[in-house]
Design a protein around this motif. Structure first.
Motif, PDB file in Angstrom:
ATOM      1  N   LEU A  32      38.399  99.517 -45.382  1.00 10.52           N
ATOM      2  CA  LEU A  32      37.168  99.336 -46.167  1.00 10.52           C
ATOM      3  C   LEU A  32      36.184  98.436 -45.420  1.00 10.52           C
ATOM      4  O   LEU A  32      34.979  98.681 -45.392  1.00 10.52           O
ATOM      5  N   ARG A  33      36.725  97.390 -44.790  1.00 12.82           N
ATOM      6  CA  ARG A  33      35.858  96.496 -43.999  1.00 12.82           C
ATOM      7  C   ARG A  33      35.237  97.222 -42.815  1.00 12.82           C
ATOM      8  O   ARG A  33      34.079  97.009 -42.475  1.00 12.82           O
ATOM      9  N   ALA A  34      36.023  98.095 -42.185  1.00  9.10           N
ATOM     10  CA  ALA A  34      35.505  98.854 -41.037  1.00  9.10           C
ATOM     11  C   ALA A  34      34.329  99.739 -41.479  1.00  9.10           C
ATOM     12  O   ALA A  34      33.293  99.796 -40.816  1.00  9.10           O
ATOM     13  N   VAL A  35      34.490 100.410 -42.624  1.00  6.10           N
ATOM     14  CA  VAL A  35      33.400 101.262 -43.129  1.00  6.10           C
ATOM     15  C   VAL A  35      32.186 100.390 -43.465  1.00  6.10           C
ATOM     16  O   VAL A  35      31.039 100.729 -43.144  1.00  6.10           O
ATOM     17  N   GLY A  36      32.442  99.241 -44.072  1.00  2.28           N
ATOM     18  CA  GLY A  36      31.358  98.326 -44.456  1.00  2.28           C
ATOM     19  C   GLY A  36      30.634  97.737 -43.258  1.00  2.28           C
ATOM     20  O   GLY A  36      29.486  97.308 -43.363  1.00  2.28           O
ATOM     21  N   GLY A  37      31.291  97.731 -42.090  1.00  5.68           N
ATOM     22  CA  GLY A  37      30.697  97.093 -40.918  1.00  5.68           C
ATOM     23  C   GLY A  37      30.226  98.069 -39.852  1.00  5.68           C
ATOM     24  O   GLY A  37      29.804  97.656 -38.775  1.00  5.68           O
ATOM     25  N   THR A  38      30.314  99.366 -40.132  1.00  7.35           N
ATOM     26  CA  THR A  38      29.965 100.353 -39.097  1.00  7.35           C
ATOM     27  C   THR A  38      28.695 101.121 -39.484  1.00  7.35           C
ATOM     28  O   THR A  38      28.651 101.765 -40.536  1.00  7.35           O
ATOM     29  N   PRO A  39      27.680 101.057 -38.621  1.00  8.18           N
ATOM     30  CA  PRO A  39      26.381 101.676 -38.937  1.00  8.18           C
ATOM     31  C   PRO A  39      26.398 103.192 -38.758  1.00  8.18           C
ATOM     32  O   PRO A  39      25.993 103.709 -37.722  1.00  8.18           O
ATOM     33  N   ARG A  40      26.881 103.930 -39.775  1.00 12.45           N
ATOM     34  CA  ARG A  40      27.016 105.396 -39.656  1.00 12.45           C
ATOM     35  C   ARG A  40      25.674 106.053 -39.338  1.00 12.45           C
ATOM     36  O   ARG A  40      25.630 107.106 -38.704  1.00 12.45           O
ATOM     37  N   HIS A  41      24.557 105.412 -39.752  1.00  9.87           N
ATOM     38  CA  HIS A  41      23.250 106.039 -39.507  1.00  9.87           C
ATOM     39  C   HIS A  41      22.954 106.176 -38.011  1.00  9.87           C
ATOM     40  O   HIS A  41      22.140 106.996 -37.617  1.00  9.87           O
ATOM     41  N   LEU A  42      23.618 105.363 -37.179  1.00  7.45           N
ATOM     42  CA  LEU A  42      23.398 105.467 -35.727  1.00  7.45           C
ATOM     43  C   LEU A  42      24.154 106.640 -35.115  1.00  7.45           C
ATOM     44  O   LEU A  42      23.949 106.977 -33.955  1.00  7.45           O
ATOM     45  N   PHE A  43      25.046 107.265 -35.888  1.00  4.33           N
ATOM     46  CA  PHE A  43      25.900 108.331 -35.355  1.00  4.33           C
ATOM     47  C   PHE A  43      25.495 109.720 -35.843  1.00  4.33           C
ATOM     48  O   PHE A  43      26.156 110.698 -35.508  1.00  4.33           O
ATOM     49  N   VAL A  44      24.454 109.799 -36.663  1.00  2.60           N
ATOM     50  CA  VAL A  44      24.024 111.117 -37.164  1.00  2.60           C
ATOM     51  C   VAL A  44      22.625 111.424 -36.631  1.00  2.60           C
ATOM     52  O   VAL A  44      21.861 110.508 -36.318  1.00  2.60           O
ATOM     53  N   PRO A  45      22.265 112.719 -36.520  1.00  2.00           N
ATOM     54  CA  PRO A  45      20.926 113.072 -36.041  1.00  2.00           C
ATOM     55  C   PRO A  45      19.847 112.535 -36.985  1.00  2.00           C
ATOM     56  O   PRO A  45      20.072 112.412 -38.199  1.00  2.00           O
ATOM     57  N   ALA A  46      18.676 112.240 -36.424  1.00  2.00           N
ATOM     58  CA  ALA A  46      17.577 111.653 -37.197  1.00  2.00           C
ATOM     59  C   ALA A  46      17.260 112.479 -38.448  1.00  2.00           C
ATOM     60  O   ALA A  46      16.971 111.926 -39.510  1.00  2.00           O
ATOM     61  N   ALA A  47      17.357 113.809 -38.333  1.00  2.00           N
ATOM     62  CA  ALA A  47      16.980 114.684 -39.453  1.00  2.00           C
ATOM     63  C   ALA A  47      17.839 114.469 -40.699  1.00  2.00           C
ATOM     64  O   ALA A  47      17.407 114.767 -41.810  1.00  2.00           O
ATOM     65  N   VAL A  48      19.061 113.959 -40.541  1.00  2.00           N
ATOM     66  CA  VAL A  48      19.940 113.762 -41.707  1.00  2.00           C
ATOM     67  C   VAL A  48      20.267 112.278 -41.920  1.00  2.00           C
ATOM     68  O   VAL A  48      21.167 111.948 -42.693  1.00  2.00           O
ATOM     69  N   ARG A  49      19.496 111.426 -41.261  1.00  2.00           N
ATOM     70  CA  ARG A  49      19.800 109.981 -41.328  1.00  2.00           C
ATOM     71  C   ARG A  49      19.751 109.441 -42.758  1.00  2.00           C
ATOM     72  O   ARG A  49      20.538 108.564 -43.124  1.00  2.00           O
ATOM     73  N   HIS A  50      18.847 110.005 -43.566  1.00  2.00           N
ATOM     74  CA  HIS A  50      18.730 109.523 -44.957  1.00  2.00           C
ATOM     75  C   HIS A  50      20.004 109.806 -45.757  1.00  2.00           C
ATOM     76  O   HIS A  50      20.187 109.250 -46.827  1.00  2.00           O
ATOM     77  N   GLN A  51      20.864 110.698 -45.226  1.00  2.00           N
ATOM     78  CA  GLN A  51      22.114 111.008 -45.945  1.00  2.00           C
ATOM     79  C   GLN A  51      23.326 110.339 -45.298  1.00  2.00           C
ATOM     80  O   GLN A  51      24.463 110.621 -45.666  1.00  2.00           O
ATOM     81  N   ALA A  52      23.064 109.435 -44.354  1.00  2.00           N
ATOM     82  CA  ALA A  52      24.154 108.876 -43.542  1.00  2.00           C
ATOM     83  C   ALA A  52      25.228 108.188 -44.377  1.00  2.00           C
ATOM     84  O   ALA A  52      26.393 108.160 -43.984  1.00  2.00           O
ATOM     85  N   TYR A  53      24.866 107.628 -45.523  1.00  2.00           N
ATOM     86  CA  TYR A  53      25.860 106.874 -46.303  1.00  2.00           C
ATOM     87  C   TYR A  53      26.327 107.622 -47.547  1.00  2.00           C
ATOM     88  O   TYR A  53      26.904 107.030 -48.446  1.00  2.00           O
ATOM     89  N   GLU A  54      26.052 108.951 -47.570  1.00  2.00           N
ATOM     90  CA  GLU A  54      26.644 109.758 -48.632  1.00  2.00           C
ATOM     91  C   GLU A  54      28.020 110.193 -48.149  1.00  2.00           C
ATOM     92  O   GLU A  54      28.251 110.349 -46.953  1.00  2.00           O
ATOM     93  N   ASP A  55      28.925 110.385 -49.103  1.00  2.00           N
ATOM     94  CA  ASP A  55      30.289 110.751 -48.729  1.00  2.00           C
ATOM     95  C   ASP A  55      30.381 112.252 -48.464  1.00  2.00           C
ATOM     96  O   ASP A  55      31.063 112.985 -49.180  1.00  2.00           O
ATOM     97  N   ILE A  56      29.657 112.696 -47.438  1.00  2.00           N
ATOM     98  CA  ILE A  56      29.638 114.123 -47.098  1.00  2.00           C
ATOM     99  C   ILE A  56      29.717 114.288 -45.582  1.00  2.00           C
ATOM    100  O   ILE A  56      29.354 113.387 -44.831  1.00  2.00           O
ATOM    101  N   ALA A  57      30.189 115.470 -45.159  1.00  2.00           N
ATOM    102  CA  ALA A  57      30.161 115.826 -43.739  1.00  2.00           C
ATOM    103  C   ALA A  57      28.723 116.200 -43.393  1.00  2.00           C
ATOM    104  O   ALA A  57      27.980 116.695 -44.236  1.00  2.00           O
TER     105      ALA A  57
END
Ligand code: SAH
Length: 222
Positions: A32-57
């Protein structure tokens, strides 16, 4: 642990994602701490960045996807990591799971077959300040023998069977978690090596892109 880009504007979304994972039954505090500390938005394409923290593929290009966070959290929890492990990941994809792993173990080697994805993942990992991690290009169904054996192996693509080189590269006491595609329906398996004994346990269902390689599927058929 590497310095995290704290104070970015996504902190609130990340906390909400962690809360969702907790509600879905993820109990391992380190995960849980790893998820809380990892910037998922930096790993997705800009076009879907607004969805980076939704629990979806989400799509990451080259026909591949970054997996659903809850699936990744369940995989990592099933490995029962203590922080001392040397880990192998097959299917770097975006590098997000690599980043999560780097917060949970001592060292990560991650293998990706698509060179452009590996290059983008390396870049994202660097931007996120992730260290003790190397991304290599190759057929991960063969494992990565130069750094074997591994205490933990996580496979992020579904093959037809458990690749024997991966079992061979598990250290004594090592754990591997992987999805398998059995005639179109996918299952998650955990493989544990104890001395000469290899224990296989079925964990649940999954939905992953195909593992393409010598011990995976033939690229022509996918
Ligand atoms: N964990 C990743 C998601 C990966 S999707 C993330 O967090 O983004 C699965 C990845 O496995 C894809 O990038 C695909 O190219 C890769 N892959 C498929 N077969 C492979 C193989 N034999 N060796 C290495 N990578 C493979």
């Amino acid at each position: 642990m590497a310095a995290r880009p704290l104070g970015d504007s996504y902190g609130g979304y990340r906390s909400r994602l962690v809360e969702q994972l907790r509600l879905q039954g993820i109990r391992d505090l380190a995960v849980l701490r790893a998820v809380g500390g990892t910037p998922r938005h930096l790993f997705v394409p800009a076009a879907v960045r607004h969805q980076a923290y939704e629990d979806i593929a989400l799509p990451i290009g080259s026909g591949q996807t970054i997996s659903q966070p809850s699936t990744q959290a369940r995989f990592l929890e099933a490995l029962a990591l203590t922080g001392t492990e040397r880990a192998l990941e097959i299917g770097t994809g975006s590098g997000y799971q690599t980043a999560l792993l780097s917060m949970l173990v001592r060292e990560v080697v991650s293998v990706e077959r698509v060179p452009t994805l590996a290059a983008a993942a390396r870049q994202a990992l660097e931007t996120a300040g992730v260290t003790r991690t190397s991304v290599v290009v190759g057929d991960g169904s063969l494992g990565w023998s130069p750094s074997a054996p591994y205490d933990a192996i996580v496979v992020a693509a579904a093959g037809p069977d458990i690749p024997s080189p991966l079992v061979a590269q598990l250290a004594d006491g090592g754990r591997m978690i992987l999805p398998l595609d059995r005639d179109g329906s996918q299952e998650v398996w955990r493989v544990t090596r104890r001395g000469g004994e290899v224990v296989r346990q079925r964990m649940g269902d999954a939905r992953f892109v195909p593992l393409i390689g010598k011990y995976g599927f033939d690229p022509g058929n996918r």
